[in-house]
Design a protein around this motif. Structure first.
Motif, PDB file in Angstrom:
ATOM      1  N   LEU A 148      -8.545  13.972  -0.142  1.00  0.00           N
ATOM      2  CA  LEU A 148      -9.315  15.079   0.413  1.00  0.00           C
ATOM      3  C   LEU A 148      -8.652  15.716   1.628  1.00  0.00           C
ATOM      4  CD1 LEU A 148     -12.891  13.496   0.216  1.00  0.00           C
ATOM      5  CD2 LEU A 148     -11.868  15.146  -1.357  1.00  0.00           C
ATOM      6  N   SER A 149      -7.610  15.087   2.129  1.00  0.00           N
ATOM      7  CA  SER A 149      -6.953  15.585   3.332  1.00  0.00           C
ATOM      8  C   SER A 149      -6.209  16.889   3.056  1.00  0.00           C
ATOM      9  CB  SER A 149      -5.970  14.540   3.863  1.00  0.00           C
ATOM     10  OG  SER A 149      -5.208  15.050   4.922  1.00  0.00           O
ATOM     11  N   PRO A 150      -6.185  17.814   4.024  1.00  0.00           N
ATOM     12  CA  PRO A 150      -5.381  19.044   3.854  1.00  0.00           C
ATOM     13  C   PRO A 150      -3.881  18.788   3.899  1.00  0.00           C
ATOM     14  CG  PRO A 150      -6.329  18.950   6.054  1.00  0.00           C
ATOM     15  CD  PRO A 150      -6.944  17.820   5.288  1.00  0.00           C
ATOM     16  N   VAL A 151      -3.479  17.597   4.356  1.00  0.00           N
ATOM     17  CA  VAL A 151      -2.063  17.238   4.380  1.00  0.00           C
ATOM     18  C   VAL A 151      -1.646  16.843   2.965  1.00  0.00           C
ATOM     19  CG1 VAL A 151      -0.343  15.693   5.393  1.00  0.00           C
ATOM     20  CG2 VAL A 151      -2.300  16.450   6.751  1.00  0.00           C
ATOM     21  N   PRO A 152      -0.481  17.270   2.493  1.00  0.00           N
ATOM     22  CA  PRO A 152      -0.040  16.904   1.136  1.00  0.00           C
ATOM     23  C   PRO A 152      -0.009  15.393   0.933  1.00  0.00           C
ATOM     24  CG  PRO A 152       1.347  18.641   2.016  1.00  0.00           C
ATOM     25  CD  PRO A 152       0.451  18.204   3.150  1.00  0.00           C
ATOM     26  N   LEU A 153      -0.503  14.960  -0.207  1.00  0.00           N
ATOM     27  CA  LEU A 153      -0.559  13.533  -0.491  1.00  0.00           C
ATOM     28  C   LEU A 153       0.834  12.918  -0.533  1.00  0.00           C
ATOM     29  CD1 LEU A 153      -2.186  11.028  -1.260  1.00  0.00           C
ATOM     30  CD2 LEU A 153      -2.125  11.798  -3.641  1.00  0.00           C
ATOM     31  N   ALA A 154       1.806  13.649  -1.055  1.00  0.00           N
ATOM     32  CA  ALA A 154       3.170  13.122  -1.119  1.00  0.00           C
ATOM     33  C   ALA A 154       3.719  12.832   0.274  1.00  0.00           C
ATOM     34  CB  ALA A 154       4.074  14.113  -1.848  1.00  0.00           C
ATOM     35  N   TRP A 155       3.334  13.635   1.259  1.00  0.00           N
ATOM     36  CA  TRP A 155       3.792  13.397   2.624  1.00  0.00           C
ATOM     37  C   TRP A 155       3.185  12.111   3.184  1.00  0.00           C
ATOM     38  CZ3 TRP A 155       7.362  14.604   6.014  1.00  0.00           C
ATOM     39  CH2 TRP A 155       7.141  14.367   7.367  1.00  0.00           C
ATOM     40  N   LEU A 156       1.905  11.884   2.923  1.00  0.00           N
ATOM     41  CA  LEU A 156       1.267  10.650   3.381  1.00  0.00           C
ATOM     42  C   LEU A 156       1.875   9.436   2.694  1.00  0.00           C
ATOM     43  CD1 LEU A 156      -2.458  11.827   3.396  1.00  0.00           C
ATOM     44  CD2 LEU A 156      -0.902  11.640   5.346  1.00  0.00           C
ATOM     45  N   VAL A 157       2.202   9.573   1.427  1.00  0.00           N
ATOM     46  CA  VAL A 157       2.861   8.475   0.714  1.00  0.00           C
ATOM     47  C   VAL A 157       4.231   8.197   1.319  1.00  0.00           C
ATOM     48  CG1 VAL A 157       3.878   7.811  -1.493  1.00  0.00           C
ATOM     49  CG2 VAL A 157       1.609   8.840  -1.428  1.00  0.00           C
ATOM     50  N   LEU A 200      11.937  12.434  -4.934  1.00  0.00           N
ATOM     51  CA  LEU A 200      11.082  12.346  -6.117  1.00  0.00           C
ATOM     52  C   LEU A 200      10.043  11.230  -6.047  1.00  0.00           C
ATOM     53  CD1 LEU A 200      13.711  12.933  -8.965  1.00  0.00           C
ATOM     54  CD2 LEU A 200      12.231  14.598  -7.836  1.00  0.00           C
ATOM     55  N   ALA A 201      10.365  10.113  -5.391  1.00  0.00           N
ATOM     56  CA  ALA A 201       9.448   8.974  -5.393  1.00  0.00           C
ATOM     57  C   ALA A 201       8.099   9.291  -4.753  1.00  0.00           C
ATOM     58  CB  ALA A 201      10.107   7.766  -4.728  1.00  0.00           C
ATOM     59  N   PRO A 202       8.036   9.956  -3.571  1.00  0.00           N
ATOM     60  CA  PRO A 202       6.705  10.276  -3.032  1.00  0.00           C
ATOM     61  C   PRO A 202       5.884  11.181  -3.932  1.00  0.00           C
ATOM     62  CG  PRO A 202       8.376  10.454  -1.323  1.00  0.00           C
ATOM     63  CD  PRO A 202       9.105  10.293  -2.611  1.00  0.00           C
ATOM     64  N   LEU A 203       6.528  12.142  -4.598  1.00  0.00           N
ATOM     65  CA  LEU A 203       5.799  13.013  -5.522  1.00  0.00           C
ATOM     66  C   LEU A 203       5.277  12.225  -6.719  1.00  0.00           C
ATOM     67  CD1 LEU A 203       8.239  16.072  -5.496  1.00  0.00           C
ATOM     68  CD2 LEU A 203       6.053  15.877  -4.308  1.00  0.00           C
ATOM     69  N   THR A 204       6.109  11.326  -7.253  1.00  0.00           N
ATOM     70  CA  THR A 204       5.690  10.524  -8.399  1.00  0.00           C
ATOM     71  C   THR A 204       4.570   9.564  -8.017  1.00  0.00           C
ATOM     72  OG1 THR A 204       7.961  10.643  -9.225  1.00  0.00           O
ATOM     73  CG2 THR A 204       6.515   8.998 -10.207  1.00  0.00           C
ATOM     74  N   ALA A 205       4.697   8.910  -6.864  1.00  0.00           N
ATOM     75  CA  ALA A 205       3.653   8.000  -6.416  1.00  0.00           C
ATOM     76  C   ALA A 205       2.349   8.736  -6.131  1.00  0.00           C
ATOM     77  CB  ALA A 205       4.116   7.244  -5.172  1.00  0.00           C
ATOM     78  N   ALA A 206       2.435   9.945  -5.572  1.00  0.00           N
ATOM     79  CA  ALA A 206       1.228  10.733  -5.316  1.00  0.00           C
ATOM     80  C   ALA A 206       0.529  11.088  -6.616  1.00  0.00           C
ATOM     81  CB  ALA A 206       1.597  11.993  -4.541  1.00  0.00           C
ATOM     82  N   ALA A 207       1.302  11.458  -7.641  1.00  0.00           N
ATOM     83  CA  ALA A 207       0.702  11.766  -8.943  1.00  0.00           C
ATOM     84  C   ALA A 207       0.034  10.530  -9.542  1.00  0.00           C
ATOM     85  CB  ALA A 207       1.773  12.313  -9.890  1.00  0.00           C
ATOM     86  N   ALA A 208       0.666   9.363  -9.386  1.00  0.00           N
ATOM     87  CA  ALA A 208       0.078   8.132  -9.898  1.00  0.00           C
ATOM     88  C   ALA A 208      -1.215   7.781  -9.173  1.00  0.00           C
ATOM     89  CB  ALA A 208       1.086   6.982  -9.767  1.00  0.00           C
ATOM     90  N   ILE A 209      -1.273   8.026  -7.872  1.00  0.00           N
ATOM     91  CA  ILE A 209      -2.499   7.755  -7.116  1.00  0.00           C
ATOM     92  C   ILE A 209      -3.613   8.688  -7.554  1.00  0.00           C
ATOM     93  CG2 ILE A 209      -3.506   7.903  -4.808  1.00  0.00           C
ATOM     94  CD1 ILE A 209      -0.870   6.890  -3.687  1.00  0.00           C
ATOM     95  N   ARG A 210      -3.296   9.937  -7.794  1.00  0.00           N
ATOM     96  CA  ARG A 210      -4.319  10.875  -8.288  1.00  0.00           C
ATOM     97  C   ARG A 210      -4.863  10.427  -9.633  1.00  0.00           C
ATOM     98  NH1 ARG A 210      -0.676  14.844  -6.112  1.00  0.00           N
ATOM     99  NH2 ARG A 210      -1.609  15.894  -4.300  1.00  0.00           N
ATOM    100  N   ILE A 211      -3.987   9.970 -10.530  1.00  0.00           N
ATOM    101  CA  ILE A 211      -4.437   9.502 -11.836  1.00  0.00           C
ATOM    102  C   ILE A 211      -5.315   8.264 -11.684  1.00  0.00           C
ATOM    103  CG2 ILE A 211      -3.629   8.506 -14.020  1.00  0.00           C
ATOM    104  CD1 ILE A 211      -1.156  10.276 -13.780  1.00  0.00           C
TER     105      ILE A 211
END
Length: 231
Positions: free
Chosen positions: A95-104, A217-228
């Protein structure tokens, strides 16, 4: 409808998350020391099993050091996102306005800083236990400096895939170990080349290239996995 207050910046979110992780780590100082103690124990057992003969220890030193650090990193990999999933922090990330990939990415850096980086710092001591020649130590440190962040990034992807599963420790290890094999081969190979008098730049460049690719690529992939996992 916009939330009240200023919109958090990337650096503000990174500092807040990193400060929170360090505070939690300070409260669990005993758990933070487990990877170092495990690596020392593995190296000591190898040294005892091989009889303490310097020539024999030197021949397997790079492989043993890399294997001990790799296995020590697995101890805390299952908790990379699991505690956040249990206390609801992952839902706040979504729910954060910060991109999830950045937090990952910040969490992966925090994991590397608190688990792998101390292992890199004690690696000269472990190298002495294995009678590794000191002229090979720069190649070992360079390989660890490039390889351990790569291990954390690869592990974050698998940890995100299994974050919704209970007791996924064994499954996590089975999934991540094949991804760790190339890092282990190139990391130990760099030290082996240095031991033979060759330039270890080739394996180090491969580790550097893998680190750059995984950092993107890893933060983007991990963020997608967390969303799923949270859908």
């Amino acid at each position: 409808m916009s939330l009240p207050g200023p919109r958090p910046t990337l650096m503000t979110a990174a500092k807040s998350l990193l400060a929170r992780d360090l505070r939690l780590l300070w409260r669990r100082r005993g758990d933070a020391a487990q990877p170092i103690l495990f690596a020392v124990l593995v190296v000591a057992l190898f040294a005892l099993a091989l009889g303490g003969e310097p020539e024999l220890l030197q021949s397997v030193a790079s492989a043993v050091l890399w294997l001990s650090i790799l296995l020590a990193g697995l101890l805390s990999l299952d908790t990379l996102f699991r505690s956040d999933a249990e206390d609801g922090s992952l839902e706040q990330w979504l729910l954060s306005p910060v991109p999830l990939a950045w937090l990952v990415a910040v969490r992966v850096f925090s994991h590397w800083l608190t688990t792998a980086f101390p292992l890199v710092l004690v690696s000269p001591l472990l190298a002495e236990l294995m009678h590794l020649p000191r002229e090979q130590l720069p190649a070992l440190l360079a390989a660890l400096a490039l390889g351990t962040p790569l291990l954390s990034l690869l592990g974050a992807v698998v940890a995100a895939l299994t974050v919704g599963m209970r007791r996924a420790g064994i499954l996590l290890a089975l999934l991540v170990l094949p991804l760790y094999v190339p890092v282990l081969v190139f990391g130990a190979g760099a030290v082996a080349l240095a031991a033979r008098g060759f330039d270890p730049a080739g394996p180090l460049l491969m580790l550097a290239a893998g680190l750059v690719v995984c950092a993107l690529l890893a933060p983007l992939t991990a963020a997608a996995a967390i969303r799923i996992a949270n859908s």
